[in-house]
Write an enzyme that holds these catalytic residues in place. Sequence first.
Site, mmCIF file in Angstrom:
data_model
loop_
_atom_site.group_PDB
_atom_site.id
_atom_site.type_symbol
_atom_site.label_atom_id
_atom_site.label_comp_id
_atom_site.label_asym_id
_atom_site.label_seq_id
_atom_site.Cartn_x
_atom_site.Cartn_y
_atom_site.Cartn_z
ATOM 1 N N GLU A 34 0.854 -1.189 0.000
ATOM 2 C CA GLU A 34 0.000 0.000 0.000
ATOM 3 C C GLU A 34 0.889 1.238 0.000
ATOM 4 O O GLU A 34 1.842 1.336 0.772
ATOM 5 C CB GLU A 34 -0.890 0.004 1.253
ATOM 6 C CG GLU A 34 -1.756 1.262 1.363
ATOM 7 C CD GLU A 34 -2.700 1.247 2.579
ATOM 8 O OE1 GLU A 34 -2.648 0.290 3.380
ATOM 9 O OE2 GLU A 34 -3.491 2.210 2.711
ATOM 10 N N ASN A 80 -4.771 4.730 -1.924
ATOM 11 C CA ASN A 80 -6.002 5.143 -1.239
ATOM 12 C C ASN A 80 -6.738 6.211 -2.041
ATOM 13 O O ASN A 80 -6.130 7.138 -2.559
ATOM 14 C CB ASN A 80 -5.673 5.709 0.146
ATOM 15 C CG ASN A 80 -5.179 4.629 1.085
ATOM 16 O OD1 ASN A 80 -5.953 3.819 1.575
ATOM 17 N ND2 ASN A 80 -3.869 4.580 1.282
ATOM 18 N N GLU A 129 -8.070 1.596 -2.735
ATOM 19 C CA GLU A 129 -8.654 1.404 -1.403
ATOM 20 C C GLU A 129 -9.597 2.562 -1.085
ATOM 21 O O GLU A 129 -9.222 3.719 -1.158
ATOM 22 C CB GLU A 129 -7.556 1.333 -0.335
ATOM 23 C CG GLU A 129 -6.651 0.118 -0.500
ATOM 24 C CD GLU A 129 -5.738 -0.120 0.704
ATOM 25 O OE1 GLU A 129 -5.906 0.565 1.732
ATOM 26 O OE2 GLU A 129 -4.871 -0.994 0.604
ATOM 27 N N ASP A 188 -11.481 -0.226 2.709
ATOM 28 C CA ASP A 188 -10.498 0.061 3.747
ATOM 29 C C ASP A 188 -11.205 0.275 5.085
ATOM 30 O O ASP A 188 -12.362 0.662 5.124
ATOM 31 C CB ASP A 188 -9.782 1.362 3.339
ATOM 32 C CG ASP A 188 -8.371 1.441 3.888
ATOM 33 O OD1 ASP A 188 -7.974 0.547 4.649
ATOM 34 O OD2 ASP A 188 -7.670 2.401 3.527
ATOM 35 N N GLU A 221 -5.615 -5.610 8.949
ATOM 36 C CA GLU A 221 -4.694 -4.464 9.097
ATOM 37 C C GLU A 221 -4.139 -4.428 10.514
ATOM 38 O O GLU A 221 -4.805 -4.844 11.453
ATOM 39 C CB GLU A 221 -5.470 -3.145 8.968
ATOM 40 C CG GLU A 221 -5.985 -2.769 7.619
ATOM 41 C CD GLU A 221 -6.785 -1.445 7.682
ATOM 42 O OE1 GLU A 221 -7.173 -1.009 8.777
ATOM 43 O OE2 GLU A 221 -7.008 -0.873 6.605
HETATM 44 O O1 G Z 1 -6.401 2.050 7.809
HETATM 45 P P1 G Z 1 -5.428 2.788 6.970
HETATM 46 O O2 G Z 1 -5.045 2.112 5.700
HETATM 47 O O3 G Z 1 -5.833 4.222 6.760
HETATM 48 O O4 G Z 1 -4.148 2.829 7.911
HETATM 49 C C1 G Z 1 -2.883 3.080 7.449
HETATM 50 C C2 G Z 1 -2.078 3.657 8.592
HETATM 51 O O5 G Z 1 -1.925 2.715 9.633
HETATM 52 C C3 G Z 1 -0.687 4.025 8.133
HETATM 53 O O6 G Z 1 -0.462 5.387 8.374
HETATM 54 C C4 G Z 1 0.241 3.157 8.923
HETATM 55 O O7 G Z 1 1.373 3.877 9.362
HETATM 56 C C5 G Z 1 -0.598 2.684 10.089
HETATM 57 N N1 G Z 1 -0.249 1.299 10.424
HETATM 58 C C6 G Z 1 0.104 0.330 9.575
HETATM 59 N N2 G Z 1 0.354 -0.833 10.224
HETATM 60 C C7 G Z 1 0.148 -0.572 11.528
HETATM 61 C C8 G Z 1 0.254 -1.375 12.710
HETATM 62 O O8 G Z 1 0.613 -2.553 12.709
HETATM 63 N N3 G Z 1 -0.054 -0.748 13.880
HETATM 64 C C9 G Z 1 -0.452 0.543 13.947
HETATM 65 N N4 G Z 1 -0.723 1.068 15.134
HETATM 66 N N5 G Z 1 -0.551 1.317 12.855
HETATM 67 C C10 G Z 1 -0.255 0.782 11.660
HETATM 68 MN MN MN Z 2 -5.616 2.119 3.309
#
Ligand code: G
Ligand code: MN
Length: 433
Positions: free
Chosen positions: A214, A272, A304, A334, A391
């Site tokens: 991503e 995204n 996404e 997402d 995620e």
């Molecule tokens: O849900 P979305 O795709 O918007 O989230 C992406 C964000 O989540 C990114 O900014 C990334 O840095 C953060 N992220 C990705 N993996 C993890 C994780 O394992 N733990 C946490 N707390 N945040 C994460």
């Molecule tokens: Mn995303």
Amino acid sequence: MPIHPETASTTSVSVITGCAGFLDTLDNALISANNLNRRMGLLFIDLSHVNMLNTRIGYRKVSEVLDSVHSILADIKRPSDLLERIDENRFALILPDIKFPAVIDLAVNKVHESLDGLRGLTGLETTIYPKTGIALYPEHGKSAEELLLEADTAAQAAHISGSNVMHAGSDECLKINQSKLIESDFESAFMNSEFELYYQPKVDIASREIYGAEALIRWKHKDLGKVNPELLVQVIERGPLLQDVTLWTLNTALNQSSVMREKFPGFKIAVNLSPGLLSSPDLVELVLQSLKTWEVPHDSLILEVTETAMIADHKAAIENLQKLSDAGIMMSIDDFGTGYSSYSYLQQFPVNELKIDKSFIQSLLTETSSEKLVGSMIALGKDFGLSVLAEGIETVEVLDRLVELGCEYGQGYLIAKPMPIEDMTEWLDKPDW
Ligand code: G
Ligand code: MN
């Protein structure tokens, strides 16, 4: 010292005209406070929001209200306090000897309580509370200019946060000022190519194969350092450059994906798509054009879209997504599970992938309800023939449990954090998780 030099120097503040006289008064007060080794407080009392009432109660009444505020403040101040009307709707109260900080909160309470009487004057149900910014000498500024700026900025932060009082230097105040600074520097930063894409791998958690990545936008601000990604996305989505930034992201990701796709045929690059763009009449054309420019097969791109965006349920949005899907582009939901509980959009929208929101994954082993919900979401996704991805996987225990629950794909810090393209390319050669 809690004062934030960058914020203080660059944040835009309200226009205060004719405050030279007040600055002299404040300077004199500062000199005596310094000589007597005393702490001093400054309340910046802002009633500019009262001007919004012009249409409801009329200009004359508003002007009367503001004059009354002045007399009320003059009545309640202690003899040693200095009250100045900075302009029509802003007042300053200088408290020359603050023995301990709580005194200043008492003063603010007294100010706000005393204005309760305005209700009779306006005929309105609610009292007109001022937005009060509080700054202390010497903590928040050594000169009149500095102190006024801090108190004024705090009052504006109170406006933004919807609260009545804000202390200069408080975490909340710094956060709001930071976001204002980010907003004001955003456009030039974008034009100056200060943004960068980071990539976070998406993997098959059972076979451990790489499935894609991503693309996530990041900005290192020249003074503030790394900008909080969530804040950055908010600023982008609120601003006028949403479409430009999205196009930049799409083009950069498609261009940079060639390295990744060479290493892993079938590699899917995910971008995204903001809710605000879904119904844009140009969307489909722009996406298809980018794919053509970078010679990327349509099914190598995943778009996404958050669940909330889908609920908005605009006809144009549905049509756009359908066209993109018909062109062979993959669509992903997402942050699944955080929006509405109606799943009708699974029928209305063409979807290939479902990303279970990280909040459920992070509490998977500690909250029984999360485990039940995740189990149901996996089953739901599979029933609809979708790829299901979890995620925010941070621990091996969570990963193992997800495999047991039948989840196919995953993303999260345990596998890899988002990283710049160079690190991503290296990681793909040696995926060490
Ligand atoms: O849900 P979305 O795709 O918007 O989230 C992406 C964000 O989540 C990114 O900014 C990334 O840095 C953060 N992220 C990705 N993996 C993890 C994780 O394992 N733990 C946490 N707390 N945040 C994460
Ligand atoms: Mn995303």
